[in-house]
Write a protein that holds these residues in place. Structure first.
Motif, PDB file in Angstrom:
ATOM      1  N   ALA A   1      27.353 -15.369 -15.278  1.00  0.00           N
ATOM      2  CA  ALA A   1      27.573 -14.439 -14.167  1.00  0.00           C
ATOM      3  C   ALA A   1      27.338 -12.985 -14.558  1.00  0.00           C
ATOM      4  O   ALA A   1      26.494 -12.299 -13.964  1.00  0.00           O
ATOM      5  CB  ALA A   1      28.985 -14.620 -13.606  1.00  0.00           C
ATOM      6  N   VAL A   2      28.070 -12.490 -15.536  1.00  0.00           N
ATOM      7  CA  VAL A   2      27.975 -11.077 -15.895  1.00  0.00           C
ATOM      8  C   VAL A   2      26.681 -10.759 -16.663  1.00  0.00           C
ATOM      9  O   VAL A   2      26.019  -9.756 -16.353  1.00  0.00           O
ATOM     10  CB  VAL A   2      29.213 -10.624 -16.681  1.00  0.00           C
TER      11      VAL A   2
ATOM     12  N   VAL B   1      37.391 -12.666 -20.978  1.00  0.00           N
ATOM     13  CA  VAL B   1      37.241 -11.605 -21.981  1.00  0.00           C
ATOM     14  C   VAL B   1      35.766 -11.384 -22.321  1.00  0.00           C
ATOM     15  O   VAL B   1      35.286 -10.237 -22.364  1.00  0.00           O
ATOM     16  CB  VAL B   1      38.045 -11.940 -23.248  1.00  0.00           C
ATOM     17  N   ARG B   2      35.044 -12.464 -22.549  1.00  0.00           N
ATOM     18  CA  ARG B   2      33.639 -12.308 -22.924  1.00  0.00           C
ATOM     19  C   ARG B   2      32.805 -11.783 -21.760  1.00  0.00           C
ATOM     20  O   ARG B   2      31.800 -11.102 -21.970  1.00  0.00           O
ATOM     21  CB  ARG B   2      33.085 -13.646 -23.436  1.00  0.00           C
ATOM     22  N   SER B   3      33.201 -12.070 -20.529  1.00  0.00           N
ATOM     23  CA  SER B   3      32.495 -11.526 -19.369  1.00  0.00           C
ATOM     24  C   SER B   3      32.714 -10.024 -19.247  1.00  0.00           C
ATOM     25  O   SER B   3      31.793  -9.274 -18.909  1.00  0.00           O
ATOM     26  CB  SER B   3      32.958 -12.227 -18.086  1.00  0.00           C
ATOM     27  N   ILE B   4      33.946  -9.578 -19.504  1.00  0.00           N
ATOM     28  CA  ILE B   4      34.256  -8.149 -19.414  1.00  0.00           C
ATOM     29  C   ILE B   4      33.416  -7.341 -20.395  1.00  0.00           C
ATOM     30  O   ILE B   4      32.892  -6.269 -20.062  1.00  0.00           O
ATOM     31  CB  ILE B   4      35.755  -7.907 -19.657  1.00  0.00           C
ATOM     32  N   PHE B   5      33.246  -7.878 -21.601  1.00  0.00           N
ATOM     33  CA  PHE B   5      32.538  -7.136 -22.637  1.00  0.00           C
ATOM     34  C   PHE B   5      31.044  -7.452 -22.713  1.00  0.00           C
ATOM     35  O   PHE B   5      30.328  -6.829 -23.501  1.00  0.00           O
ATOM     36  CB  PHE B   5      33.179  -7.403 -24.003  1.00  0.00           C
ATOM     37  N   ALA B   6      30.566  -8.406 -21.897  1.00  0.00           N
ATOM     38  CA  ALA B   6      29.163  -8.826 -21.978  1.00  0.00           C
ATOM     39  C   ALA B   6      28.157  -7.693 -21.762  1.00  0.00           C
ATOM     40  O   ALA B   6      27.155  -7.620 -22.484  1.00  0.00           O
ATOM     41  CB  ALA B   6      28.898  -9.959 -20.984  1.00  0.00           C
TER      42      ALA B   6
END
Length: 355
Positions: free
Chosen positions: A138-139, A257-262
């Motif tokens: 998604a991100v 978490v990984r989506s926020i920082f992607a």
């Protein structure tokens, strides 16, 4: 509706030019029949090569919350083919105003919420594979669409980008595994940064070796595509590991978490090195000695350094350290976009001067 800025013929119902994004006024139909308007349009075209490409951040995202028709989205998705790629003289060197990436994120978010409800409310494990795939892509894919909209030359089709995401993502991960196998016990944050960034660089070189993609903005986009594939596949792997540990909470937390920082990780770093490659390559065929040029070496070393800091097991660095690194990465990204737009302006000026 003929656009006053780029002379593109638009359907009657659109409010923005599908080619350059110029907003039509209410009396645009009457103005089109005016001789004075035609003269003003001609005068406006003369200084186009001297327009500023300095960023105005308050304007870059000004169209995200505006209403857009399906025709505008369709017009974006058909660029990059042999019939729809504009000539360099027709490319606008001013900052694009992307908006489609926000719609893509909204669609992905709705799909993820639906899958999440299927797992949490109905306890249906058939939703889990879709949850992992949509959550992982998604991100990174949304960020990639942003880079695609910022590719002012509009010379790369969306199908090519999807191809690079999947093939480039897998290829870069396989190359990284080969390097890891060679290093074996010498794995630390520095070697991780070198291995993964070098693997993505090698993959980007494979795609930009074709002189068709010679602009800095092309390298930025293709690098982001490789980075998006790498990030998505890596997140899917970590999400599966979290699920196998027997905790749905760990699965959702890993994806979140990984989506926020992607956006500030693999996608931005690969975009920067990809842009640096096209910057040093120019109109020449790629040669390995080009990687020794300072314009590439500085960016690569900086990206490896940020990657190493990101993975460093420092006490109390999470998440403030990652947020700072994300901000630094995107400052460099916008700087590289500025360089890419300046490159287009210079090429247009050269064509206008020598013709």
């Amino acid at each position: 509706m003929k656009c006053p800025h780029c002379v593109y013929s638009n359907p009657e119902e659109v409010t923005f030019c599908l080619n350059c994004g110029h907003e039509f006024s209410e009396n645009a139909h009457q103005e089109q029949n005016s001789l004075f308007y035609e003269f003003a349009h001609y005068v406006d075209m003369v200084p186009r090569y001297e327009r500023s490409v300095e960023p105005k951040f308050r304007n870059i995202f000004s169209r995200v919350f505006r209403r857009h028709s399906d025709l505008e989205a369709e017009r974006l998705f058909i660029v990059g083919t042999a019939l729809t790629t504009p000539k360099i003289e027709e490319v606008k060197e001013t900052w694009p105003k992307p908006w489609l990436f926000a719609r893509v994120f909204l669609i992905a978010l709705i799909a993820y919420v639906g899958l999440y409800l299927g797992v949490i409310l109905f306890r249906n494990i058939n939703f889990i594979p879709g949850l992992i795939v949509v959550g992982a892509f998604a991100v990174p894919f949304t960020t990639l669409i942003f880079f695609w909209e910022m590719n002012a030359p509009q010379n790369i089709a969306i199908y090519k980008i999807v191809y690079v995401v999947f093939i480039g993502g897998i290829l870069s991960m396989l190359v990284a595994l080969v390097f890891y196998d060679i290093l074996r016990n010498n794995i630390n944050p520095i070697t991780i940064g070198i291995v993964e960034e070098l693997a993505k660089v090698i993959t980007v070189i494979y795609f930009v070796r074709n002189l068709k993609y010679r602009y800095v903005l092309n390298g930025l986009l293709l690098g982001a595509a490789v980075g998006a594939g790498f990030a998505a596949f890596e997140t899917a792997g970590y999400a599966l590991r979290a699920l196998l540990s027997g905790s749905f909470h760990s699965l959702f937390f890993t994806i979140l978490v990984r989506s926020i920082f992607a956006p500030g990780g693999h996608v931005a770093w690969a975009a920067l090195t990809g842009a640096a490659i096209c910057r040093i390559q120019g109109n020449k065929k790629f040669e390995l000695n080009l990687m020794l040029k300072p314009k590439f070496a500085r960016i690569f070393v900086l990206v490896v350094f940020m990657h190493a800091l990101w993975d460093a097991p420092l006490q109390g660095i999470f998440p403030v350290g990652q947020l700072i690194l994300m901000a630094a990465s995107w400052i460099l990204v916008f700087r590289m976009i500025h360089i890419g737009l300046k490159e287009i302006a210079d090429k247009k000026w050269e064509l206008a001067y020598f013709q």
